[in-house]
Design a protein around this motif. Structure first.
Motif, PDB file in Angstrom:
ATOM      1  N   ALA A 124      14.634 -25.760  81.982  1.00 36.88           N
ATOM      2  CA  ALA A 124      14.624 -27.378  81.961  1.00 36.88           C
ATOM      3  C   ALA A 124      13.616 -28.060  82.757  1.00 36.88           C
ATOM      4  N   ALA A 125      12.913 -29.112  82.136  1.00 37.27           N
ATOM      5  CA  ALA A 125      11.926 -29.569  83.119  1.00 37.27           C
ATOM      6  C   ALA A 125      12.414 -30.473  84.149  1.00 37.27           C
ATOM      7  N   GLY A 126      11.886 -30.339  85.327  1.00 39.75           N
ATOM      8  CA  GLY A 126      12.427 -31.539  86.324  1.00 39.75           C
ATOM      9  C   GLY A 126      13.592 -30.962  87.353  1.00 39.75           C
ATOM     10  N   ALA A 127      14.239 -29.801  86.901  1.00 40.33           N
ATOM     11  CA  ALA A 127      15.500 -29.316  87.476  1.00 40.33           C
ATOM     12  C   ALA A 127      14.891 -28.322  88.658  1.00 40.33           C
ATOM     13  N   ALA A 128      15.845 -28.236  89.554  1.00 45.77           N
ATOM     14  CA  ALA A 128      15.729 -27.213  90.634  1.00 45.77           C
ATOM     15  C   ALA A 128      15.463 -25.951  90.249  1.00 45.77           C
ATOM     16  N   LEU A 129      14.578 -25.195  90.895  1.00 42.80           N
ATOM     17  CA  LEU A 129      14.214 -23.815  90.471  1.00 42.80           C
ATOM     18  C   LEU A 129      13.918 -23.176  91.628  1.00 42.80           C
ATOM     19  N   GLY A 130      14.409 -21.856  91.614  1.00 45.84           N
ATOM     20  CA  GLY A 130      14.407 -20.899  92.535  1.00 45.84           C
ATOM     21  C   GLY A 130      14.060 -19.600  91.974  1.00 45.84           C
ATOM     22  N   TRP A 131      13.435 -18.734  92.890  1.00 45.58           N
ATOM     23  CA  TRP A 131      13.109 -17.301  92.661  1.00 45.58           C
ATOM     24  C   TRP A 131      13.720 -16.469  93.318  1.00 45.58           C
ATOM     25  N   ARG A 132      14.508 -15.531  92.640  1.00 47.22           N
ATOM     26  CA  ARG A 132      15.031 -14.356  93.342  1.00 47.22           C
ATOM     27  C   ARG A 132      14.151 -12.993  93.116  1.00 47.22           C
ATOM     28  N   TYR A 133      14.247 -12.380  94.352  1.00 43.36           N
ATOM     29  CA  TYR A 133      13.427 -10.762  94.460  1.00 43.36           C
ATOM     30  C   TYR A 133      13.973  -9.932  95.559  1.00 43.36           C
ATOM     31  N   SER A 134      14.199  -8.804  94.943  1.00 45.92           N
ATOM     32  CA  SER A 134      14.951  -8.043  95.864  1.00 45.92           C
ATOM     33  C   SER A 134      14.273  -6.398  95.536  1.00 45.92           C
ATOM     34  N   LEU A 135      13.107  -6.559  95.110  1.00 48.94           N
ATOM     35  CA  LEU A 135      12.486  -5.245  94.835  1.00 48.94           C
ATOM     36  C   LEU A 135      12.074  -4.744  96.265  1.00 48.94           C
ATOM     37  N   PHE A 136      12.460  -3.421  96.635  1.00 54.52           N
ATOM     38  CA  PHE A 136      12.015  -2.566  97.525  1.00 54.52           C
ATOM     39  C   PHE A 136      13.023  -3.268  98.944  1.00 54.52           C
ATOM     40  N   GLN A 137      14.131  -3.826  98.596  1.00 55.07           N
ATOM     41  CA  GLN A 137      14.864  -4.373  99.761  1.00 55.07           C
ATOM     42  C   GLN A 137      15.437  -3.238 100.648  1.00 55.07           C
ATOM     43  N   ALA A 138      15.733  -1.950  99.966  1.00 58.16           N
ATOM     44  CA  ALA A 138      16.242  -0.860 100.961  1.00 58.16           C
ATOM     45  C   ALA A 138      15.114  -0.049 101.384  1.00 58.16           C
ATOM     46  N   GLU A 139      14.031   0.205 100.492  1.00 53.83           N
ATOM     47  CA  GLU A 139      13.221   1.106 101.014  1.00 53.83           C
ATOM     48  C   GLU A 139      12.023   0.757 101.801  1.00 53.83           C
ATOM     49  N   ASP A 140      11.729  -0.771 101.860  1.00 57.78           N
ATOM     50  CA  ASP A 140      10.491  -1.256 102.694  1.00 57.78           C
ATOM     51  C   ASP A 140      10.829  -2.537 103.217  1.00 57.78           C
ATOM     52  N   ALA A 141      11.079  -2.633 104.653  1.00 56.51           N
ATOM     53  CA  ALA A 141      11.343  -3.946 105.135  1.00 56.51           C
ATOM     54  C   ALA A 141      10.193  -4.902 105.326  1.00 56.51           C
ATOM     55  N   ASN A 142       8.852  -4.027 105.378  1.00 58.87           N
ATOM     56  CA  ASN A 142       7.601  -4.860 105.496  1.00 58.87           C
ATOM     57  C   ASN A 142       7.181  -5.284 104.172  1.00 58.87           C
ATOM     58  N   HIS A 143       7.679  -5.014 102.987  1.00 60.55           N
ATOM     59  CA  HIS A 143       6.964  -5.664 101.754  1.00 60.55           C
ATOM     60  C   HIS A 143       7.295  -7.126 101.766  1.00 60.55           C
ATOM     61  N   ARG A 144       6.318  -7.675 101.128  1.00 57.45           N
ATOM     62  CA  ARG A 144       6.148  -9.114 100.904  1.00 57.45           C
ATOM     63  C   ARG A 144       5.565  -9.521  99.498  1.00 57.45           C
ATOM     64  N   LEU A 145       6.137 -10.546  99.141  1.00 60.94           N
ATOM     65  CA  LEU A 145       5.617 -11.050  97.576  1.00 60.94           C
ATOM     66  C   LEU A 145       4.868 -12.268  97.781  1.00 60.94           C
ATOM     67  N   ILE A 146       3.579 -12.369  97.292  1.00 56.17           N
ATOM     68  CA  ILE A 146       2.936 -13.508  97.402  1.00 56.17           C
ATOM     69  C   ILE A 146       3.075 -14.200  95.972  1.00 56.17           C
ATOM     70  N   VAL A 147       3.435 -15.498  96.288  1.00 54.22           N
ATOM     71  CA  VAL A 147       3.639 -16.280  94.958  1.00 54.22           C
ATOM     72  C   VAL A 147       2.401 -17.552  94.924  1.00 54.22           C
ATOM     73  N   THR A 148       1.948 -17.492  93.859  1.00 57.70           N
ATOM     74  CA  THR A 148       0.556 -18.585  93.556  1.00 57.70           C
ATOM     75  C   THR A 148       1.030 -19.312  92.112  1.00 57.70           C
ATOM     76  N   GLY A 149       0.284 -20.374  91.903  1.00 53.26           N
ATOM     77  CA  GLY A 149       0.184 -20.890  90.596  1.00 53.26           C
ATOM     78  C   GLY A 149       0.133 -22.412  90.470  1.00 53.26           C
ATOM     79  N   GLN A 150       0.585 -22.876  89.461  1.00 57.54           N
ATOM     80  CA  GLN A 150       0.809 -24.306  89.421  1.00 57.54           C
ATOM     81  C   GLN A 150       1.983 -24.647  88.686  1.00 57.54           C
ATOM     82  N   LEU A 151       2.929 -25.587  89.088  1.00 50.56           N
ATOM     83  CA  LEU A 151       4.200 -26.147  88.751  1.00 50.56           C
ATOM     84  C   LEU A 151       4.148 -27.740  88.679  1.00 50.56           C
ATOM     85  N   ASP A 152       4.362 -28.315  87.531  1.00 49.20           N
ATOM     86  CA  ASP A 152       4.516 -29.716  87.387  1.00 49.20           C
ATOM     87  C   ASP A 152       3.276 -30.349  87.865  1.00 49.20           C
ATOM     88  N   GLY A 153       2.231 -29.841  87.539  1.00 48.37           N
ATOM     89  CA  GLY A 153       0.899 -30.344  87.919  1.00 48.37           C
ATOM     90  C   GLY A 153       0.413 -30.067  89.356  1.00 48.37           C
TER      91      GLY A 153
END
Length: 367
Positions: free
Chosen positions: A117-146
């Motif tokens: 839905a446009a304009g609604a709150a939006l979050g991202w869930r990510y648990s890949l490598f949660q138990a296997e690699d404490a140093n793992h990081r996800l870089i999020v880029t792009g464009q949202l709502d201009g």
């Protein structure tokens, strides 16, 4: 065509990994006509921690092995990723979107549409490598709502990463980006064991001068500060220039030279050359290390509007990590620096160990 695809994939899979590059994944978020399009890239070497992608365990990934493992990878992404929104319709359906090459090897890229839905709150869930690699990081880029979007998260972060706030109905702002990249820069420095080894090689003999405090010589505390500042200036210059695209350097030579800088500095601890003062070494080699730091920001392909803020936060994080590491070593070594065996075992023995380690890293990164 089938054989050409196999050849291209083999070239991707054969790409060498660089030792100081951490475990990172990349999410690109785009908005077109109200719908979201997401692309997630995860390193095959990291996925092999979770699934037997290298089916025959020979240390070499083939296109056939990647094809066979792809359904299981997509199922894994389906389980460990998701969008949080108050209204339904944001479910993800990942599909294979090809392979791509980055500085540390081949990545599997998956894509998914999302109808939120446009304009609604939006979050991202990510648990890949949660138990296997404490140093793992996800870089999020792009464009949202201009507006440009740039953020980082880790699988250890239990709360969803907010992409759009409910109150303002806008993506994350500048301060959030700076804070994220400050944490990322500090993490990158403390995780980069070759950068840490170089700092150790620099401060080993300086610690001895701090303990002796020989009259008539330059204040040893000033010498330590001057050396660390010179390293900061050096790597900040190339970090900024490389990230902004003013100059570039191939990891083919940067990575071996970073390793060689450790060996040269350790060798000079054993056989000092008066003209090669520590601060001069720190400045010169800092220029090379800056290209190593810049690799993460370049790989992230940060949006132009937020790039300066990400760069500022990242650089501050690198400096915070650097000061934390040096301060920790100074405080720890004060317990033993006045012992008669300190110079022989810690300074000279440590320098020999660093020289051997650096030689191995140079060989590993060249061959």
């Amino acid at each position: 065509m089938k054989y050409l695809l196999a050849i291209l994939c083999a070239a991707l899979l054969a790409n060498p990994a660089w030792a100081h590059k951490g475990s990172d994944a990349y999410l690109d978020v785009r908005q077109t006509e109200g719908a979201l399009n997401l692309q997630l890239s995860v390193a095959l070497k990291d996925l092999d921690l979770l699934l037997p992608i290298d089916a025959n365990a020979d240390g070499l990934l083939t296109w056939a092995e990647v094809q066979a493992a792809t359904p299981a990878v997509l199922a894994l992404l389906q389980t460990h990723t998701g969008l949080d929104a108050p209204a339904p319709g944001c479910a993800l359906q990942w599909r294979f979107d090809g392979l791509e090459r980055r500085s540390d090897g081949a990545y599997l890229r998956a894509s998914s549409p999302a109808h939120c839905a446009a304009g609604a709150a939006l979050g991202w869930r990510y648990s890949l490598f949660q138990a296997e690699d404490a140093n793992h990081r996800l870089i999020v880029t792009g464009q949202l709502d201009g507006r440009d979007l740039l953020a980082t998260t880790s699988p250890q972060q239990t709360a969803p990463l907010p992409l759009r706030q409910a109150s303002a109905a806008t993506p994350r702002g500048i301060l959030a980006t700076m804070f994220d990249y400050l944490a990322l820069g500090m993490h990158h420095l403390l995780e980069g064991y070759d950068h840490m080894a170089f700092l150790l090689a620099l401060v080993l003999p300086l610690q001895l001068r701090l303990a002796r405090g020989v009259a008539g010589q330059t204040n040893p505390w000033w010498a330590l500060l001057r050396t660390i500042t010179a390293f900061t200036i050096g790597h900040s210059i190339t970090l900024v220039l490389a990230t902004l695209g003013v100059t570039e350097a191939s990891p083919v030579w940067v990575e071996p030279v970073i390793a060689a800088s450790i060996g040269v500095t350790a060798l000079l601890n054993l056989y000092p050359v008066p003209v090669l003062r520590p601060e001069r070494l720190a400045l010169a080699f800092g220029l090379v290390h800056g290209y190593g730091f810049a690799g993460l920001l370049i790989e992230a392909a940060a949006p132009a509007g937020l790039l300066p803020w990400a760069l500022a936060g990242f650089n501050l994080g690198v400096e915070a990590g650097q000061l934390t590491a040096v301060a920790g070593w100074v405080l720890l070594s004060q317990l033993v620096v006045r012992q008669p065996w300190y110079e022989r075992i810690v300074v000279r023995g440590g320098s020999r160990a660093l020289l051997l380690l650096a030689s191995y890293w140079v060989w590993q990164r060249v061959f």
